[in-house]
Design a protein around this motif. Structure first.
Motif, PDB file in Angstrom:
ATOM      1  N   MET A  36     -99.450 -51.739 -47.530  1.00  0.00           N
ATOM      2  CA  MET A  36     -98.111 -51.324 -47.149  1.00  0.00           C
ATOM      3  C   MET A  36     -97.124 -52.335 -47.715  1.00  0.00           C
ATOM      4  SD  MET A  36     -96.508 -50.874 -43.313  1.00  0.00           S
ATOM      5  CE  MET A  36     -97.510 -52.105 -42.569  1.00  0.00           C
ATOM      6  N   LYS A  37     -96.106 -51.865 -48.378  1.00  0.00           N
ATOM      7  CA  LYS A  37     -95.049 -52.715 -48.927  1.00  0.00           C
ATOM      8  C   LYS A  37     -93.951 -52.843 -47.879  1.00  0.00           C
ATOM      9  CE  LYS A  37     -96.500 -52.537 -53.358  1.00  0.00           C
ATOM     10  NZ  LYS A  37     -96.767 -53.582 -54.230  1.00  0.00           N
ATOM     11  N   ILE A  38     -93.949 -53.958 -47.194  1.00  0.00           N
ATOM     12  CA  ILE A  38     -93.026 -54.164 -46.081  1.00  0.00           C
ATOM     13  C   ILE A  38     -91.576 -54.154 -46.543  1.00  0.00           C
ATOM     14  CG2 ILE A  38     -92.299 -55.853 -44.356  1.00  0.00           C
ATOM     15  CD1 ILE A  38     -95.227 -56.612 -44.051  1.00  0.00           C
ATOM     16  N   LYS A  39     -91.299 -54.733 -47.686  1.00  0.00           N
ATOM     17  CA  LYS A  39     -89.919 -54.845 -48.166  1.00  0.00           C
ATOM     18  C   LYS A  39     -89.289 -53.484 -48.463  1.00  0.00           C
ATOM     19  CE  LYS A  39     -90.013 -59.527 -49.375  1.00  0.00           C
ATOM     20  NZ  LYS A  39     -89.300 -60.280 -48.410  1.00  0.00           N
ATOM     21  N   LYS A  40     -90.113 -52.464 -48.706  1.00  0.00           N
ATOM     22  CA  LYS A  40     -89.591 -51.140 -49.040  1.00  0.00           C
ATOM     23  C   LYS A  40     -89.297 -50.285 -47.801  1.00  0.00           C
ATOM     24  CE  LYS A  40     -91.538 -50.775 -53.631  1.00  0.00           C
ATOM     25  NZ  LYS A  40     -92.287 -49.954 -54.567  1.00  0.00           N
ATOM     26  N   LEU A  41     -89.727 -50.735 -46.632  1.00  0.00           N
ATOM     27  CA  LEU A  41     -89.517 -49.964 -45.417  1.00  0.00           C
ATOM     28  C   LEU A  41     -88.105 -50.171 -44.878  1.00  0.00           C
ATOM     29  CD1 LEU A  41     -92.858 -50.707 -43.535  1.00  0.00           C
ATOM     30  CD2 LEU A  41     -92.281 -48.668 -44.832  1.00  0.00           C
ATOM     31  N   THR A  42     -87.602 -49.154 -44.207  1.00  0.00           N
ATOM     32  CA  THR A  42     -86.299 -49.277 -43.556  1.00  0.00           C
ATOM     33  C   THR A  42     -86.475 -50.070 -42.262  1.00  0.00           C
ATOM     34  OG1 THR A  42     -86.554 -47.268 -42.244  1.00  0.00           O
ATOM     35  CG2 THR A  42     -85.587 -47.020 -44.450  1.00  0.00           C
ATOM     36  N   THR A  43     -85.362 -50.501 -41.695  1.00  0.00           N
ATOM     37  CA  THR A  43     -85.417 -51.257 -40.443  1.00  0.00           C
ATOM     38  C   THR A  43     -86.052 -50.418 -39.340  1.00  0.00           C
ATOM     39  OG1 THR A  43     -83.420 -52.435 -41.100  1.00  0.00           O
ATOM     40  CG2 THR A  43     -84.012 -52.553 -38.792  1.00  0.00           C
ATOM     41  N   ASN A  44     -85.723 -49.149 -39.295  1.00  0.00           N
ATOM     42  CA  ASN A  44     -86.309 -48.252 -38.292  1.00  0.00           C
ATOM     43  C   ASN A  44     -87.819 -48.140 -38.472  1.00  0.00           C
ATOM     44  OD1 ASN A  44     -85.091 -47.122 -36.122  1.00  0.00           O
ATOM     45  ND2 ASN A  44     -84.762 -45.117 -37.055  1.00  0.00           N
ATOM     46  N   GLN A  45     -88.265 -48.018 -39.700  1.00  0.00           N
ATOM     47  CA  GLN A  45     -89.696 -47.926 -39.986  1.00  0.00           C
ATOM     48  C   GLN A  45     -90.407 -49.219 -39.613  1.00  0.00           C
ATOM     49  OE1 GLN A  45     -89.223 -46.840 -44.135  1.00  0.00           O
ATOM     50  NE2 GLN A  45     -90.062 -44.797 -43.741  1.00  0.00           N
ATOM     51  N   LEU A  46     -89.753 -50.349 -39.831  1.00  0.00           N
ATOM     52  CA  LEU A  46     -90.342 -51.634 -39.462  1.00  0.00           C
ATOM     53  C   LEU A  46     -90.520 -51.730 -37.949  1.00  0.00           C
ATOM     54  CD1 LEU A  46     -88.442 -54.043 -41.854  1.00  0.00           C
ATOM     55  CD2 LEU A  46     -90.894 -53.574 -41.869  1.00  0.00           C
ATOM     56  N   LYS A  47     -89.523 -51.271 -37.211  1.00  0.00           N
ATOM     57  CA  LYS A  47     -89.619 -51.302 -35.745  1.00  0.00           C
ATOM     58  C   LYS A  47     -90.757 -50.422 -35.257  1.00  0.00           C
ATOM     59  CE  LYS A  47     -84.786 -52.409 -34.913  1.00  0.00           C
ATOM     60  NZ  LYS A  47     -83.494 -51.937 -34.415  1.00  0.00           N
ATOM     61  N   LYS A  48     -90.894 -49.251 -35.845  1.00  0.00           N
ATOM     62  CA  LYS A  48     -91.979 -48.343 -35.459  1.00  0.00           C
ATOM     63  C   LYS A  48     -93.339 -48.931 -35.842  1.00  0.00           C
ATOM     64  CE  LYS A  48     -89.220 -44.198 -35.647  1.00  0.00           C
ATOM     65  NZ  LYS A  48     -89.370 -43.045 -34.851  1.00  0.00           N
ATOM     66  N   SER A  49     -93.388 -49.587 -36.989  1.00  0.00           N
ATOM     67  CA  SER A  49     -94.633 -50.224 -37.423  1.00  0.00           C
ATOM     68  C   SER A  49     -95.030 -51.338 -36.461  1.00  0.00           C
ATOM     69  CB  SER A  49     -94.484 -50.811 -38.830  1.00  0.00           C
ATOM     70  OG  SER A  49     -94.281 -49.797 -39.763  1.00  0.00           O
ATOM     71  N   ARG A  50     -94.051 -52.102 -36.018  1.00  0.00           N
ATOM     72  CA  ARG A  50     -94.342 -53.187 -35.078  1.00  0.00           C
ATOM     73  C   ARG A  50     -94.890 -52.637 -33.769  1.00  0.00           C
ATOM     74  NH1 ARG A  50     -89.618 -57.240 -33.567  1.00  0.00           N
ATOM     75  NH2 ARG A  50     -88.834 -55.295 -32.743  1.00  0.00           N
ATOM     76  N   GLU A  51     -94.302 -51.548 -33.280  1.00  0.00           N
ATOM     77  CA  GLU A  51     -94.796 -50.911 -32.054  1.00  0.00           C
ATOM     78  C   GLU A  51     -96.219 -50.401 -32.251  1.00  0.00           C
ATOM     79  OE1 GLU A  51     -92.124 -47.826 -30.808  1.00  0.00           O
ATOM     80  OE2 GLU A  51     -90.400 -49.191 -30.829  1.00  0.00           O
ATOM     81  N   TYR A  52     -96.474 -49.761 -33.384  1.00  0.00           N
ATOM     82  CA  TYR A  52     -97.805 -49.234 -33.696  1.00  0.00           C
ATOM     83  C   TYR A  52     -98.834 -50.369 -33.750  1.00  0.00           C
ATOM     84  CZ  TYR A  52    -101.649 -47.342 -36.433  1.00  0.00           C
ATOM     85  OH  TYR A  52    -102.900 -46.983 -36.874  1.00  0.00           O
TER      86      TYR A  52
END
Length: 50
Positions: A1-17
């Motif tokens: 997964m390329k973290i830098k390409k994710l939006t802030t919303n996607q990062l928050k959801k990824s952290r929850e997951y």
């Protein structure tokens, strides 16, 4: 997964997951893997917020 390409919303959801996956980890190695990924996501979020 390329973290830098994710939006802030996607990062928050990824952290929850990743947090949920850590809770259901069956061994220390699996837990550590999810914890490391979660740390990377959290660091990226901190950089973007500042």
């Amino acid at each position: 997964m390329k973290i830098k390409k994710l939006t802030t919303n996607q990062l928050k959801k990824s952290r929850e997951y990743l947090f949920t996956k850590r809770l259901s980890a069956t061994n220390k190695e699996e837990w550590q893997e999810y914890a490391d990924m979660s740390d990377e996501v959290s660091k990226e979020l901190q950089v973007r917020v500042l």
